[in-house]
Design an enzyme around this catalytic site. Structure first.
Site, PDB file in Angstrom:
ATOM      1  N   LYS A 152      -7.916   1.457  -3.031  1.00 11.53           N
ATOM      2  CA  LYS A 152      -7.575   0.966  -1.683  1.00 11.53           C
ATOM      3  C   LYS A 152      -7.795   2.050  -0.615  1.00 11.53           C
ATOM      4  O   LYS A 152      -8.396   1.799   0.432  1.00 11.53           O
ATOM      5  CB  LYS A 152      -6.104   0.503  -1.703  1.00 11.53           C
ATOM      6  CG  LYS A 152      -5.449   0.344  -0.373  1.00 11.53           C
ATOM      7  CD  LYS A 152      -5.688  -0.990   0.252  1.00 11.53           C
ATOM      8  CE  LYS A 152      -5.157  -1.005   1.670  1.00 11.53           C
ATOM      9  NZ  LYS A 152      -5.363  -2.237   2.364  1.00 11.53           N
ATOM     10  N   THR A 193       0.868  -1.183   0.000  1.00  7.09           N
ATOM     11  CA  THR A 193       0.000   0.000   0.000  1.00  7.09           C
ATOM     12  C   THR A 193       0.901   1.228   0.000  1.00  7.09           C
ATOM     13  O   THR A 193       1.634   1.450   0.973  1.00  7.09           O
ATOM     14  CB  THR A 193      -0.906   0.018   1.254  1.00  7.09           C
ATOM     15  OG1 THR A 193      -1.688  -1.167   1.273  1.00  7.09           O
ATOM     16  CG2 THR A 193      -1.821   1.234   1.234  1.00  7.09           C
TER      17      THR A 193
HETATM   18  P1  NAD Z   1       5.687  -6.032   7.642  1.00  8.76           P
HETATM   19  O1  NAD Z   1       6.442  -4.890   8.214  1.00  8.76           O
HETATM   20  O2  NAD Z   1       5.244  -7.139   8.513  1.00  8.76           O
HETATM   21  O3  NAD Z   1       6.530  -6.682   6.428  1.00  8.76           O
HETATM   22  C1  NAD Z   1       7.323  -5.958   5.538  1.00  8.76           C
HETATM   23  C2  NAD Z   1       8.565  -6.818   5.236  1.00  8.76           C
HETATM   24  O4  NAD Z   1       9.348  -6.121   4.268  1.00  8.76           O
HETATM   25  C3  NAD Z   1       9.467  -7.041   6.459  1.00  8.76           C
HETATM   26  O5  NAD Z   1       9.687  -8.422   6.623  1.00  8.76           O
HETATM   27  C4  NAD Z   1      10.750  -6.289   6.106  1.00  8.76           C
HETATM   28  O6  NAD Z   1      11.922  -6.918   6.618  1.00  8.76           O
HETATM   29  C5  NAD Z   1      10.716  -6.334   4.589  1.00  8.76           C
HETATM   30  N1  NAD Z   1      11.515  -5.303   3.951  1.00  8.76           N
HETATM   31  C6  NAD Z   1      11.578  -3.980   4.224  1.00  8.76           C
HETATM   32  N2  NAD Z   1      12.427  -3.355   3.385  1.00  8.76           N
HETATM   33  C7  NAD Z   1      12.904  -4.316   2.549  1.00  8.76           C
HETATM   34  C8  NAD Z   1      13.817  -4.303   1.462  1.00  8.76           C
HETATM   35  N3  NAD Z   1      14.402  -3.173   1.049  1.00  8.76           N
HETATM   36  N4  NAD Z   1      14.095  -5.477   0.856  1.00  8.76           N
HETATM   37  C9  NAD Z   1      13.520  -6.625   1.262  1.00  8.76           C
HETATM   38  N5  NAD Z   1      12.635  -6.700   2.285  1.00  8.76           N
HETATM   39  C10 NAD Z   1      12.347  -5.554   2.921  1.00  8.76           C
HETATM   40  O7  NAD Z   1       4.431  -5.358   6.893  1.00  8.76           O
HETATM   41  P2  NAD Z   1       3.072  -6.081   6.459  1.00  8.76           P
HETATM   42  O8  NAD Z   1       2.065  -6.002   7.554  1.00  8.76           O
HETATM   43  O9  NAD Z   1       3.397  -7.388   5.819  1.00  8.76           O
HETATM   44  O10 NAD Z   1       2.565  -5.045   5.335  1.00  8.76           O
HETATM   45  C11 NAD Z   1       3.129  -5.007   4.032  1.00  8.76           C
HETATM   46  C12 NAD Z   1       2.265  -4.099   3.166  1.00  8.76           C
HETATM   47  O11 NAD Z   1       0.926  -4.593   3.128  1.00  8.76           O
HETATM   48  C13 NAD Z   1       2.165  -2.659   3.683  1.00  8.76           C
HETATM   49  O12 NAD Z   1       2.266  -1.789   2.588  1.00  8.76           O
HETATM   50  C14 NAD Z   1       0.797  -2.616   4.346  1.00  8.76           C
HETATM   51  O13 NAD Z   1       0.238  -1.316   4.362  1.00  8.76           O
HETATM   52  C15 NAD Z   1       0.008  -3.572   3.482  1.00  8.76           C
HETATM   53  N6  NAD Z   1      -1.145  -4.202   4.136  1.00  8.76           N
HETATM   54  C16 NAD Z   1      -1.004  -4.788   5.353  1.00  8.76           C
HETATM   55  C17 NAD Z   1      -2.109  -5.395   5.948  1.00  8.76           C
HETATM   56  C18 NAD Z   1      -1.989  -6.056   7.308  1.00  8.76           C
HETATM   57  O14 NAD Z   1      -3.033  -6.398   7.888  1.00  8.76           O
HETATM   58  N7  NAD Z   1      -0.805  -6.271   7.832  1.00  8.76           N
HETATM   59  C19 NAD Z   1      -3.345  -5.411   5.282  1.00  8.76           C
HETATM   60  C20 NAD Z   1      -3.448  -4.834   4.023  1.00  8.76           C
HETATM   61  C21 NAD Z   1      -2.332  -4.234   3.452  1.00  8.76           C
END
Ligand code: NAD
Length: 304
Positions: free
Chosen positions: A177, A102
């Site tokens: 979204k 997002t």
């Molecule tokens: P999270 O922080 O749990 O996971 C993100 C991952 O990305 C982490 O494991 C981190 O180590 C990795 N990362 C960061 N920078 C990186 C890089 N340069 N190279 C490789 N890996 C890297 O976040 P999440 O909850 O999984 O959310 C991810 C996306 O999904 C966000 O944009 C969020 O807004 C969206 N989202 C989340 C939810 C939810 O319920 N968690 C629901 C809908 C949408």
């Protein structure tokens, strides 16, 4: 052992969401090359049948698709465009980039343009549905990109979700979204406020919920995600608001909605208020509520 005919997918970002999504691609028969900065996340993907890569650049070599699920737009732009090396320079021109993070629509458009300059197709495909839907493969994807690119992404997206919907050209998935999540915040707050008004005036919140479900106040928050503790056994409200969709993620989405509204000069008074109320709730009473489920906004209205 790798299947020589399997389509190859690089998956970058194996956190709460990506960690559930990537294994569903493995189950669907894709060869998944996984990369995350976190060694623990990478080990978990390895255990789920993905092939861990040493770097993001190594993960995308020779793949058919690149899927990313990253925290924000600055990270997405740095990874694909501004970093050394830029991931777009490491993948084949035939690869299709599917960014599920997002981020602001402007970030998605910049990514699609930078990809197009290299002859690569890229779409934005943010999701609706949380960690449980990611693991179960029942996410809804809101796609932005050309019809051809969105159609080409379908085999990958339908392995991770039950609805794949095209909103329009690049960035349109992100717009859909933030509109959806702004509305979600508004009806969640309205539902919490109405339930508390009923309780303060002597009603049982379960009885009031049943009545509103059959009346014109019926909405998704009331139907699937009742914010009042004890009314709906499976909802986060009935487990002290643990798990679910965190307040801090709702704050992020409401911030993106307000930035978009400012840019388009749209009037979004309910969205503005929702953002303020979630801001107040995030640290109400000196507590850190940012990691509670977003339905915990109910507490903003409860009385000691
Ligand atoms: P999270 O922080 O749990 O996971 C993100 C991952 O990305 C982490 O494991 C981190 O180590 C990795 N990362 C960061 N920078 C990186 C890089 N340069 N190279 C490789 N890996 C890297 O976040 P999440 O909850 O999984 O959310 C991810 C996306 O999904 C966000 O944009 C969020 O807004 C969206 N989202 C989340 C939810 C939810 O319920 N968690 C629901 C809908 C949408």
């Amino acid at each position: 052992m790798a299947n020589a005919t399997a389509k190859k997918v690089a998956f970058v970002g194996l956190g709460n969401m990506g960690g559930g999504m990537a294994p569903n691609l493995v189950k669907a028969g894709f060869e998944v090359r996984a990369f995350d900065l976190s060694a623990a996340a990478l080990a978990q993907a390895d255990a789920a049948g993905c092939v861990p890569a040493a770097t993001a650049a190594a993960a995308v070599e020779g793949v058919d698709y690149v899927v990313s699920m990253l925290p924000d737009g600055a990270i997405v732009e740095h990874l694909y465009i501004d970093g050394e090396p830029a991931l777009l320079d490491c993948m084949p021109a035939t690869a299709l980039v599917i960014d599920c993070s997002t981020v602001a629509a402007a970030s998605s458009r910049r990514l699609a343009e930078a990809a197009a300059q290299r002859g690569i197709q890229a779409i934005d495909a943010p999701v609706s549905g949380g960690v449980a839907a990611a693991a179960a493969g029942t996410l809804a994807f809101m796609c932005g990109g050309t019809e051809a690119a969105c159609t080409a992404a379908e085999p990958v997206l339908s392995a991770m979700g039950s609805n794949v919907l095209r909103a329009g050209d690049s960035g349109a998935g992100q717009v859909a979204k933030i509109c959806n999540n702004m509305l979600l915040a508004v009806h969640m707050i309205g539902t919490a406020e109405a339930l508390q008004l009923g309780v303060d005036n002597g009603l049982d919140p379960a009885v009031l919920s049943d009545i509103m479900l059959k009346s014109s106040g019926c909405n998704w928050s009331l139907e699937k995600y009742n914010p009042y503790p004890g009314v709906m056994p499976g909802a986060p409200a009935s487990r002290d608001y643990q798990g679910g969709f965190m307040v801090k993620l709702m704050q992020k989405d409401l911030g993106l909605a307000q930035a978009a509204a400012l840019a388009s000069r749209s009037d979004t008074p309910m969205g503005t208020l929702a953002r303020s109320l979630y801001g107040l709730h995030a640290h109400a009473g000196g507590e850190d509520n940012t990691e509670l489920d977003f339905s915990s906004v109910q507490r903003l209205f409860s009385r000691p």
